[in-house]
Design an enzyme around this catalytic site. Structure first.
Site, mmCIF file in Angstrom:
data_model
loop_
_atom_site.group_PDB
_atom_site.id
_atom_site.type_symbol
_atom_site.label_atom_id
_atom_site.label_comp_id
_atom_site.label_asym_id
_atom_site.label_seq_id
_atom_site.Cartn_x
_atom_site.Cartn_y
_atom_site.Cartn_z
ATOM 1 N N LYS A 40 0.849 -1.186 0.000
ATOM 2 C CA LYS A 40 0.000 0.000 0.000
ATOM 3 C C LYS A 40 0.882 1.232 0.000
ATOM 4 O O LYS A 40 1.783 1.358 0.839
ATOM 5 C CB LYS A 40 -0.921 0.034 1.220
ATOM 6 C CG LYS A 40 -1.820 1.263 1.264
ATOM 7 C CD LYS A 40 -2.771 1.229 2.452
ATOM 8 C CE LYS A 40 -2.160 1.741 3.725
ATOM 9 N NZ LYS A 40 -2.012 3.238 3.750
ATOM 10 N N ASP A 68 -3.587 4.195 -1.848
ATOM 11 C CA ASP A 68 -4.535 4.628 -0.820
ATOM 12 C C ASP A 68 -4.604 6.150 -0.821
ATOM 13 O O ASP A 68 -4.043 6.819 0.036
ATOM 14 C CB ASP A 68 -4.083 4.094 0.544
ATOM 15 C CG ASP A 68 -5.108 4.345 1.632
ATOM 16 O OD1 ASP A 68 -6.282 4.594 1.297
ATOM 17 O OD2 ASP A 68 -4.733 4.276 2.820
ATOM 18 N N LYS A 70 -7.655 7.969 -1.030
ATOM 19 C CA LYS A 70 -8.882 8.459 -0.394
ATOM 20 C C LYS A 70 -9.401 9.723 -1.087
ATOM 21 O O LYS A 70 -9.670 10.748 -0.458
ATOM 22 C CB LYS A 70 -8.677 8.710 1.101
ATOM 23 C CG LYS A 70 -8.310 7.469 1.903
ATOM 24 C CD LYS A 70 -8.232 7.768 3.388
ATOM 25 C CE LYS A 70 -7.874 6.540 4.196
ATOM 26 N NZ LYS A 70 -6.468 6.112 3.995
ATOM 27 N N ASP A 73 -13.788 14.841 -3.976
ATOM 28 C CA ASP A 73 -13.912 16.139 -4.653
ATOM 29 C C ASP A 73 -15.207 16.105 -5.450
ATOM 30 O O ASP A 73 -15.988 15.157 -5.343
ATOM 31 C CB ASP A 73 -12.695 16.382 -5.557
ATOM 32 C CG ASP A 73 -12.338 17.872 -5.670
ATOM 33 O OD1 ASP A 73 -13.264 18.669 -5.944
ATOM 34 O OD2 ASP A 73 -11.164 18.223 -5.479
ATOM 35 N N THR A 77 -13.752 16.128 -11.077
ATOM 36 C CA THR A 77 -12.355 16.080 -10.644
ATOM 37 C C THR A 77 -11.961 14.662 -10.252
ATOM 38 O O THR A 77 -10.874 14.183 -10.595
ATOM 39 C CB THR A 77 -12.131 17.051 -9.477
ATOM 40 O OG1 THR A 77 -12.455 18.377 -9.907
ATOM 41 C CG2 THR A 77 -10.693 17.012 -8.997
ATOM 42 N N THR A 123 -10.809 3.846 10.300
ATOM 43 C CA THR A 123 -10.652 2.988 11.487
ATOM 44 C C THR A 123 -10.000 3.704 12.659
ATOM 45 O O THR A 123 -9.945 3.163 13.759
ATOM 46 C CB THR A 123 -9.833 1.732 11.137
ATOM 47 O OG1 THR A 123 -8.578 2.120 10.562
ATOM 48 C CG2 THR A 123 -10.586 0.844 10.166
ATOM 49 N N GLN A 195 -4.963 3.431 15.883
ATOM 50 C CA GLN A 195 -6.155 2.670 15.512
ATOM 51 C C GLN A 195 -7.031 2.413 16.739
ATOM 52 O O GLN A 195 -6.529 2.170 17.830
ATOM 53 C CB GLN A 195 -5.770 1.331 14.871
ATOM 54 C CG GLN A 195 -4.935 1.477 13.610
ATOM 55 C CD GLN A 195 -5.692 2.144 12.487
ATOM 56 O OE1 GLN A 195 -6.915 2.076 12.426
ATOM 57 N NE2 GLN A 195 -4.971 2.797 11.595
ATOM 58 N N GLY A 215 1.048 -2.149 8.754
ATOM 59 C CA GLY A 215 2.197 -1.290 8.497
ATOM 60 C C GLY A 215 3.239 -1.362 9.579
ATOM 61 O O GLY A 215 4.166 -2.165 9.531
ATOM 62 N N ARG A 216 3.077 -0.514 10.594
ATOM 63 C CA ARG A 216 4.102 -0.362 11.617
ATOM 64 C C ARG A 216 4.492 -1.645 12.334
ATOM 65 O O ARG A 216 5.681 -1.845 12.616
ATOM 66 C CB ARG A 216 3.664 0.702 12.634
ATOM 67 C CG ARG A 216 3.865 2.112 12.107
ATOM 68 C CD ARG A 216 3.096 3.152 12.897
ATOM 69 N NE ARG A 216 1.653 3.028 12.661
ATOM 70 C CZ ARG A 216 0.752 3.888 13.095
ATOM 71 N NH1 ARG A 216 1.133 4.929 13.812
ATOM 72 N NH2 ARG A 216 -0.518 3.729 12.813
#
Length: 238
Positions: A40, A68, A70, A73, A77, A123, A195, A215-216
Site C-alpha cells: 500500500k 490509498d 482516499k 472532490d 475532478t 478505522t 487505531q 504497516g508499523r
C-alpha cells in the site's frame, strides 16, 4: 524480490509503506523481499515519490499495488484523477464512499482492472469523533454498514472497513462478490498506535475480509521479514 516456490508470499497481506519517502519505502521492500507481494502506498508519501515507488515495485519487481489516496472532490475532478491513475495498471485505489464520488471513480477507471475501494468510516475514528464532525446519530457499526451498502450499490468494487465490521458488511446483499479490505489490523500483543477498532489478522480474515493492511507492526519490527511471514502463517493456522 521475486517470490519463489520455496517461500510463497500471501497476497492477503498488504504491507503499508507509510514512510517519509520512496527511498525508505524501497529499502523496506528490499528487506521484505519475497515475503510480501502486495504493498500500500498512501497519501503521506505522495510528495516523497510515492507514485514513482508504486510504479517501480509493480513494473520492476512484480508487486501488486494499492494506492490509498482516499479521493474526495466534485465528480468531474474525481473522474479525471481516477482516469489518470488507472493508466498505471495498479490493483486498488481508495475513494471516499459518498455516492457521487464512487460513481465518478467507477466512470473514471473505465474498462481497466483497477478496483475502486470505498472508505466507509476511518478505522482511527470512534463515535466521539463522528459527533465532533457533526455526523448523523447512530451506532458506528450501523453507519459503516449503511455507507458500505450505498457505496457498493453505486459502483464500488469493494470497501475499506474495520475488521470488526467485516462480517456485517460481508452479510450485505450488495457485498456478494465484492472486496473487503481491512486496516486497523494488529498482531496479538502489538501496539495499537492510532487505531481504535482493531482485531488480529486471522480474525479479520475469519470475519470476511479478503485482504488485511499492516504497516508499523511489520516495518518497525527488528526483523520485518519475519514479522510479515508470521502474519502469513497466522492466516494459514488461525
Amino acid at each position: 524480490m521475486t517470490p519463489t516456490a520455496a517461500t510463497p508470499s500471501d497476497d492477503r497481506l498488504i504491507v503499508a509503506l507509510d514512510m517519509a519517502d520512496a527511498l525508505q519505502g524501497l529499502a523496506m521492500a528490499e528487506r521484505l523481499g519475497d515475503a510480501v507481494s502486495f504493498y500500500k502506498i498512501g497519501l503521506g508519501m505522495l510528495t516523497g515519490g510515492g507514485l514513482a515507488l508504486a510504479n517501480e515495485l509493480a513494473d520492476e519487481h512484480g508487486k501488486r499495488i494499492f494506492l490509498d489516496m482516499k479521493l474526495f472532490d466534485i465528480g468531474a475532478t474525481v473522474e479525471a484523477a481516477v482516469r489518470g491513475l488507472s493508466r498505471f495498471g495498479h490493483d486498488f485505489l481508495t475513494v471516499h464512499g459518498d455516492p457521487h464520488v464512487v460513481r465518478a471513480a467507477a466512470e473514471g477507471k473505465g474498462g481497466t482492472d483497477m478496483k475502486i475501494l470505498a472508505v466507509t468510516i476511518l478505522t482511527s475514528l470512534d463515535r466521539d469523533d463522528l459527533d465532533a464532525s457533526c455526523m448523523k446519530a447512530g451506532s458506528l457499526t450501523d453507519l459503516v454498514q449503511e455507507r458500505a451498502g450505498v457505496a457498493l450499490s453505486n459502483g464500488a468494487d469493494g470497501v475499506i472497513a474495520s475488521p470488526q465490521e467485516a462480517a456485517l458488511i460481508r452479510a450485505l446483499p450488495e457485498a456478494r462478490g465484492k472486496l473487503i479490505v481491512t486496516p486497523g489490523v494488529r498482531p496479538a500483543g502489538a501496539d495499537l498506535g492510532d487505531q481504535k477498532r482493531v482485531t488480529t489478522p486471522a480474525e479479520a480474515i475469519s470475519n470476511g475480509a479478503d485482504h488485511v493492511v499492516v504497516g508499523r507492526p511489520i516495518w518497525k519490527s527488528d526483523d520485518p521479514r519475519a514479522a510479515a511471514q508470521a502474519i502469513s502463517a497466522e492466516f494459514r493456522t488461525g
